[in-house]
Design a protein around this motif. Structure first.
Motif, mmCIF file in Angstrom:
data_model
loop_
_atom_site.group_PDB
_atom_site.id
_atom_site.type_symbol
_atom_site.label_atom_id
_atom_site.label_comp_id
_atom_site.label_asym_id
_atom_site.label_seq_id
_atom_site.Cartn_x
_atom_site.Cartn_y
_atom_site.Cartn_z
ATOM 1 N N CYS A 66 0.833 -1.213 0.000
ATOM 2 C CA CYS A 66 0.000 0.000 0.000
ATOM 3 C C CYS A 66 0.865 1.259 0.000
ATOM 4 C CB CYS A 66 -0.957 -0.004 1.191
ATOM 5 S SG CYS A 66 -2.094 -1.404 1.210
ATOM 6 N N ASN A 67 1.940 1.233 -0.797
ATOM 7 C CA ASN A 67 2.853 2.376 -0.915
ATOM 8 C C ASN A 67 3.449 2.800 0.418
ATOM 9 O OD1 ASN A 67 2.789 2.896 -3.772
ATOM 10 N ND2 ASN A 67 0.711 3.663 -3.516
ATOM 11 N N GLY A 68 3.722 1.817 1.283
ATOM 12 C CA GLY A 68 4.323 2.121 2.571
ATOM 13 C C GLY A 68 3.322 2.321 3.692
ATOM 14 N N GLY A 69 2.030 2.238 3.372
ATOM 15 C CA GLY A 69 1.006 2.457 4.387
ATOM 16 C C GLY A 69 0.859 1.320 5.374
ATOM 17 N N TYR A 70 1.362 0.146 4.992
ATOM 18 C CA TYR A 70 1.295 -1.013 5.888
ATOM 19 C C TYR A 70 2.573 -1.814 5.740
ATOM 20 C CZ TYR A 70 -0.526 -5.068 8.398
ATOM 21 O OH TYR A 70 -0.702 -6.075 9.309
ATOM 22 N N VAL A 71 3.195 -2.136 6.864
ATOM 23 C CA VAL A 71 4.393 -2.978 6.903
ATOM 24 C C VAL A 71 4.127 -4.093 7.894
ATOM 25 C CG1 VAL A 71 6.885 -3.085 7.299
ATOM 26 C CG2 VAL A 71 5.837 -0.962 6.428
ATOM 27 N N GLY A 72 4.073 -5.312 7.411
ATOM 28 C CA GLY A 72 3.782 -6.405 8.322
ATOM 29 C C GLY A 72 3.464 -7.679 7.583
ATOM 30 N N ARG A 73 2.834 -8.582 8.293
ATOM 31 C CA ARG A 73 2.414 -9.873 7.760
ATOM 32 C C ARG A 73 0.887 -9.951 7.806
ATOM 33 N NH1 ARG A 73 6.918 -10.832 11.131
ATOM 34 N NH2 ARG A 73 8.722 -11.747 10.042
ATOM 35 N N ALA A 74 0.347 -11.116 7.480
ATOM 36 C CA ALA A 74 -1.105 -11.273 7.482
ATOM 37 C C ALA A 74 -1.676 -11.225 8.897
ATOM 38 C CB ALA A 74 -1.486 -12.585 6.804
ATOM 39 N N GLU A 75 -0.885 -11.690 9.860
ATOM 40 C CA GLU A 75 -1.347 -11.742 11.234
ATOM 41 C C GLU A 75 -0.363 -11.030 12.151
ATOM 42 O OE1 GLU A 75 -1.777 -15.870 12.055
ATOM 43 O OE2 GLU A 75 -3.558 -16.113 10.793
ATOM 44 N N GLY A 76 -0.816 -10.709 13.336
ATOM 45 C CA GLY A 76 0.051 -10.075 14.309
ATOM 46 C C GLY A 76 0.071 -8.566 14.168
ATOM 47 N N THR A 77 0.770 -7.934 15.077
ATOM 48 C CA THR A 77 0.880 -6.477 15.080
ATOM 49 C C THR A 77 1.795 -6.021 13.947
ATOM 50 O OG1 THR A 77 0.613 -6.448 17.481
ATOM 51 C CG2 THR A 77 1.545 -4.467 16.454
ATOM 52 N N PRO A 78 1.363 -5.067 13.124
ATOM 53 C CA PRO A 78 2.233 -4.616 12.041
ATOM 54 C C PRO A 78 3.458 -3.875 12.569
ATOM 55 C CG PRO A 78 0.285 -3.229 12.190
ATOM 56 C CD PRO A 78 0.060 -4.379 13.133
ATOM 57 N N VAL A 79 4.516 -3.900 11.779
ATOM 58 C CA VAL A 79 5.689 -3.094 12.086
ATOM 59 C C VAL A 79 5.319 -1.609 12.010
ATOM 60 C CG1 VAL A 79 8.019 -2.479 11.307
ATOM 61 C CG2 VAL A 79 7.256 -4.879 11.237
ATOM 62 N N PHE A 80 4.482 -1.285 11.037
ATOM 63 C CA PHE A 80 4.041 0.097 10.830
ATOM 64 C C PHE A 80 2.710 0.059 10.090
ATOM 65 C CE2 PHE A 80 3.591 3.707 7.935
ATOM 66 C CZ PHE A 80 3.709 4.779 8.808
ATOM 67 N N ALA A 81 1.812 0.945 10.436
ATOM 68 C CA ALA A 81 0.557 1.095 9.704
ATOM 69 C C ALA A 81 0.057 2.519 9.853
ATOM 70 C CB ALA A 81 -0.494 0.110 10.208
ATOM 71 N N GLU A 82 -0.372 3.088 8.761
ATOM 72 C CA GLU A 82 -0.965 4.425 8.768
ATOM 73 C C GLU A 82 -2.285 4.330 8.012
ATOM 74 O OE1 GLU A 82 -1.416 8.339 9.782
ATOM 75 O OE2 GLU A 82 0.257 7.059 10.375
ATOM 76 N N TYR A 83 -3.386 4.506 8.743
ATOM 77 C CA TYR A 83 -4.706 4.366 8.157
ATOM 78 C C TYR A 83 -5.390 5.718 8.021
ATOM 79 C CZ TYR A 83 -4.051 -0.460 9.810
ATOM 80 O OH TYR A 83 -3.564 -1.719 10.061
ATOM 81 N N PHE A 84 -6.288 5.818 7.046
ATOM 82 C CA PHE A 84 -7.156 6.978 6.960
ATOM 83 C C PHE A 84 -8.109 7.017 8.161
ATOM 84 C CE2 PHE A 84 -6.445 6.526 2.283
ATOM 85 C CZ PHE A 84 -6.062 7.825 2.002
#
Length: 264
Positions: A66-84
């Motif tokens: 998502c152009n850097g908006g989500y960093v992580g895997r399918a499960e668990g806490t993401p490394v980074f996430a920026e949501y609208f």
């Protein structure tokens, strides 16, 4: 310092024009990973597709999607996430629905749209088990944890859409990766460089231990963030201007050649 993290764009970079990863590229990446290098994906695509191609490389690394908006895997806490903000998602989707424009948006592993129209998702044809959840007019139920919204128009182009959403929503949105027929929209301040930096920080790496590769306008920030940057010959001229190294095209094993030259 030695490269310890490689973040690869998909379309036009890691993937060939027919949306596959060559056997040679897989082999070279496997050699890098056997030496302890983490290899991941950095794409504008959704989480499901990013993870699919990461797993084809036998990588279990968090992906940058998502152009850097989500960093992580399918499960668990993401490394980074920026949501609208969900209110903004509601307002933007209503704005789009009222004009009968085609839109899709992501949340977790899901991709939502009014209905599935195959030709809009041709780039996903090699992603196994790819599905779109058609929500019809019931879109207000799906406004939580959305890192990216995509507008599409194959017939008339996307220029008028871009002008209209910029006029209406201003600096509350960040349009990027304008392909002419699709437009990614992210929260302000989000780009692939942000995602790569978040993953590097989580790994305790400095940017001189990171290689990034991309070819298009949504890669510009990542290419100039200070990591060793690779652009295939087919990349945009503006991308190549930002590159540490220009390699062969995506159809000529360009990523494999760059990794072999600078990592192995």
């Amino acid at each position: 310092m030695a490269i310890k993290l490689i973040a690869l764009d998909l379309d036009g970079t890691l993937l060939t024009s027919d949306k596959h990863i060559t056997t040679r590229t897989k082999d070279i990446i496997a050699r890098a990973m056997s030496r302890g290098v983490m290899v991941t994906i950095a794409t504008g695509r959704m989480l499901h597709s990013a993870l699919y191609f990461a797993r084809l490389l036998a990588s279990d690394a968090p992906v940058i999607c998502c152009n850097g908006g989500y960093v992580g895997r399918a499960e668990g806490t993401p490394v980074f996430a920026e949501y609208f903000n969900p209110v903004l998602v509601r307002d933007l989707l209503t704005f789009v629905y009222d004009r009968d424009w085609y839109v899709n948006w992501y949340s977790g592993m899901e991709i939502y749209a009014p209905a599935y129209i195959e030709e809009y998702f041709d780039a996903y044809r090699t992603t196994a088990n790819f599905t779109v959840t058609g929500v019809g007019n019931d879109y207000l139920r799906y406004t939580e944890n959305v890192p990216q919204i995509v507008l599409r128009n194959l017939d008339e182009g996307i220029g008028s859409y871009l002008n209209a959403v910029q006029e209406r929503f201003g600096d509350r949105i960040l349009p990027q990766q304008n392909t002419g027929t699709s437009l990614d929209i992210n929260p302000p301040g989000v780009n692939k460089a942000v995602g790569v930096q978040a993953l590097a920080d989580a790994m305790g790496l400095t940017l001189d231990e990171v290689m990034v590769a991309g070819d298009a306008d949504n890669d510009f920030e990542m290419l100039e963030m200070g990591a060793f940057s690779v652009v295939p010959e087919n990349g945009m001229p503006e991308a190549k201007e930002r590159a540490s190294y220009v390699t062969a095209s995506n159809d000529a094993n360009g990523i494999a050649l760059a990794i072999e030259k600078f990592v192995l």
